[in-house]
Design an enzyme around this catalytic site. Structure first.
Site, mmCIF file in Angstrom:
data_model
loop_
_atom_site.group_PDB
_atom_site.id
_atom_site.type_symbol
_atom_site.label_atom_id
_atom_site.label_comp_id
_atom_site.label_asym_id
_atom_site.label_seq_id
_atom_site.Cartn_x
_atom_site.Cartn_y
_atom_site.Cartn_z
ATOM 1 N N SER A 61 0.822 -1.221 0.000
ATOM 2 C CA SER A 61 0.000 0.000 0.000
ATOM 3 C C SER A 61 0.852 1.265 0.000
ATOM 4 C CB SER A 61 -0.880 0.060 1.257
ATOM 5 O OG SER A 61 -1.733 -1.023 1.312
ATOM 6 N N HIS A 96 -7.056 3.797 6.904
ATOM 7 C CA HIS A 96 -6.308 3.482 5.687
ATOM 8 C C HIS A 96 -5.616 4.708 5.093
ATOM 9 C CE1 HIS A 96 -5.075 0.981 2.362
ATOM 10 N NE2 HIS A 96 -5.667 1.769 1.493
ATOM 11 N N HIS A 127 -3.054 0.745 -5.103
ATOM 12 C CA HIS A 127 -2.534 -0.415 -5.819
ATOM 13 C C HIS A 127 -2.899 -0.287 -7.300
ATOM 14 C CE1 HIS A 127 -2.861 -1.667 -1.675
ATOM 15 N NE2 HIS A 127 -2.048 -2.675 -1.912
ATOM 16 N N HIS A 139 -5.544 -8.940 -1.358
ATOM 17 C CA HIS A 139 -5.397 -9.346 0.039
ATOM 18 C C HIS A 139 -6.359 -10.468 0.387
ATOM 19 C CE1 HIS A 139 -3.856 -5.208 -0.129
ATOM 20 N NE2 HIS A 139 -3.096 -5.532 0.909
ATOM 21 N N MET A 192 -1.887 -6.962 7.051
ATOM 22 C CA MET A 192 -2.900 -7.817 6.411
ATOM 23 C C MET A 192 -2.417 -8.445 5.103
ATOM 24 S SD MET A 192 -6.231 -5.422 7.074
ATOM 25 C CE MET A 192 -6.491 -4.586 8.661
ATOM 26 N N SER A 193 -1.119 -8.664 4.994
ATOM 27 C CA SER A 193 -0.615 -9.235 3.726
ATOM 28 C C SER A 193 0.629 -10.075 4.007
ATOM 29 C CB SER A 193 -0.277 -8.096 2.753
ATOM 30 O OG SER A 193 0.804 -7.312 3.253
ATOM 31 N N ASN A 218 1.749 3.133 11.591
ATOM 32 C CA ASN A 218 1.029 3.552 12.812
ATOM 33 C C ASN A 218 1.446 2.630 13.957
ATOM 34 O OD1 ASN A 218 -0.769 1.690 10.961
ATOM 35 N ND2 ASN A 218 -1.314 1.205 13.068
ATOM 36 N N ALA A 221 2.764 -2.435 4.410
ATOM 37 C CA ALA A 221 2.539 -1.494 5.502
ATOM 38 C C ALA A 221 2.169 -2.324 6.727
ATOM 39 C CB ALA A 221 1.403 -0.550 5.141
ATOM 40 N N TYR A 270 -8.300 -10.599 2.791
ATOM 41 C CA TYR A 270 -9.603 -10.086 3.224
ATOM 42 C C TYR A 270 -10.552 -9.808 2.069
ATOM 43 C CZ TYR A 270 -7.468 -5.468 2.319
ATOM 44 O OH TYR A 270 -6.827 -4.399 1.750
ATOM 45 N N GLU A 271 -10.022 -9.807 0.852
ATOM 46 C CA GLU A 271 -10.914 -9.632 -0.299
ATOM 47 C C GLU A 271 -11.627 -10.932 -0.636
ATOM 48 O OE1 GLU A 271 -8.988 -6.945 -3.440
ATOM 49 O OE2 GLU A 271 -7.430 -7.135 -1.927
HETATM 50 N N1 HPA Z 1 -3.127 -3.337 11.563
HETATM 51 C C1 HPA Z 1 -3.274 -4.127 10.483
HETATM 52 N N2 HPA Z 1 -2.807 -3.813 9.279
HETATM 53 C C2 HPA Z 1 -2.154 -2.641 9.148
HETATM 54 C C3 HPA Z 1 -1.971 -1.784 10.238
HETATM 55 C C4 HPA Z 1 -2.494 -2.148 11.507
HETATM 56 O O1 HPA Z 1 -2.367 -1.426 12.518
HETATM 57 N N3 HPA Z 1 -1.273 -0.708 9.767
HETATM 58 C C5 HPA Z 1 -1.053 -0.928 8.446
HETATM 59 N N4 HPA Z 1 -1.581 -2.104 8.073
#
Ligand code: HPA
Length: 273
Positions: free
Chosen positions: A31, A247, A62, A84, A211-212, A235, A113, A86-87
């Protein structure tokens, strides 16, 4: 079509479009990390839509192109755009990763990320991934095994190639970039974690959550690709800082760190080549 047939067809398409091109490394851009694709010289892009079994890409940040060309003078196959778990499909990147293997790459560099579990490793930090926890509740290799690609029970020890972790450390030192290291936990998403889940993930031994990456690492190790990965910390984990996590923040922090990540990836690829 089976993933084996799709990957074989996709590899033939690539070889037909760019005869004689053999990448040393594949790269998956996470991302907000898309600008790295612009650094590729003599670039030839093939839309995922033209490659059988490649996913269609939805999430902002993307693109959905396989970009073949030179990075740091070394031939690379860059997957700009990832689907991902989650898709809906945990094996969404199986065909792209296997295609990278079939066209001749020896290794793959995964970028992503992630949220940090460590207050001392804050937004904008880069972290080389040294191991992972698969908390997605699934595995991209579940289902019939294709022995042409790899064994039924692939080992995952040393999945994040120690020599390539060392190469990342060396590259970071030579560029004057600070580089944390740690264990990445894969969370299915798309909902972010609750504060209690972040405390659990931290207690389990993770340094970052995202998440990847993990499904791609598993598919890559199964087919014998060496793997290296860098997470951009966007973060602190939910509940570890005051603000909410979203996001847009992920994209903004990734963009800010993008220059350093581009430098790091380029230097590692150059050293590998
Ligand atoms: N959690 C899950 N996925 C993420 C995060 C997070 O805090 N930051 C960036 N991708």
């Amino acid at each position: 079509m089976s993933t084996a047939t799709d990957a074989t067809e996709a590899a033939l398409t690539v070889q037909h479009r760019l005869p004689g091109f053999v990448p040393r490394m594949g790269i998956i851009l996470g991302s907000g990390l898309g600008p790295l694709a612009d650094k590729i010289e003599d670039a030839h892009a093939i839309a995922y839509d033209d490659l059988p079994g490649f996913p269609s890409i939805g999430v902002s940040g993307h693109a959905g192109k396989l970009i073949l060309g030179l990075l740091g003078g070394v031939p690379v196959a860059c997957l700009a755009g990832r689907a991902h778990a989650y898709e809906g499909r945990i094996d969404a990147m199986k065909v792209p990763v296997r295609t990278v293997k079939l066209i001749g790459a020896e290794a793959i560099y995964l970028t992503c990320a992630a949220g940090s579990m460590r207050e001392t490793v804050g937004p904008g930090s880069l972290m080389t991934i040294t191991d992972h926890l698969n908390l997605m509740g699934g595995n991209p290799l579940a289902g019939p095994n294709d022995p042409d690609f790899g064994p039924r029970f692939p080992p995952m020890e040393g999945a994040y190639d120690p020599e390539l972790v060392a190469a990342q450390r060396q590259a970071a030192a030579s560029l004057g970039i600070s580089l944390a290291d740690g264990v990445y936990a894969a969370w299915l998403g798309p909902a972010f974690e609750t504060p209690a889940e972040v405390r659990m993930i931290k207690a389990l031994g993770a340094d970052a959550v995202g998440m990847s990456t993990v499904p791609e690492c598993i598919v890559a190790r199964h087919c014998g690709l060496r793997v290296t990965a860098t997470a951009v910390i966007t973060n602190l984990g939910v509940g570890l800082s005051d603000g909410p996590v979203n996001h847009d923040q992920t994209l903004a922090a990734a963009a800010e760190a993008s220059e350093r990540l581009q430098g790091l990836v380029t230097e590692v690829v150059r050293a590998f080549g």
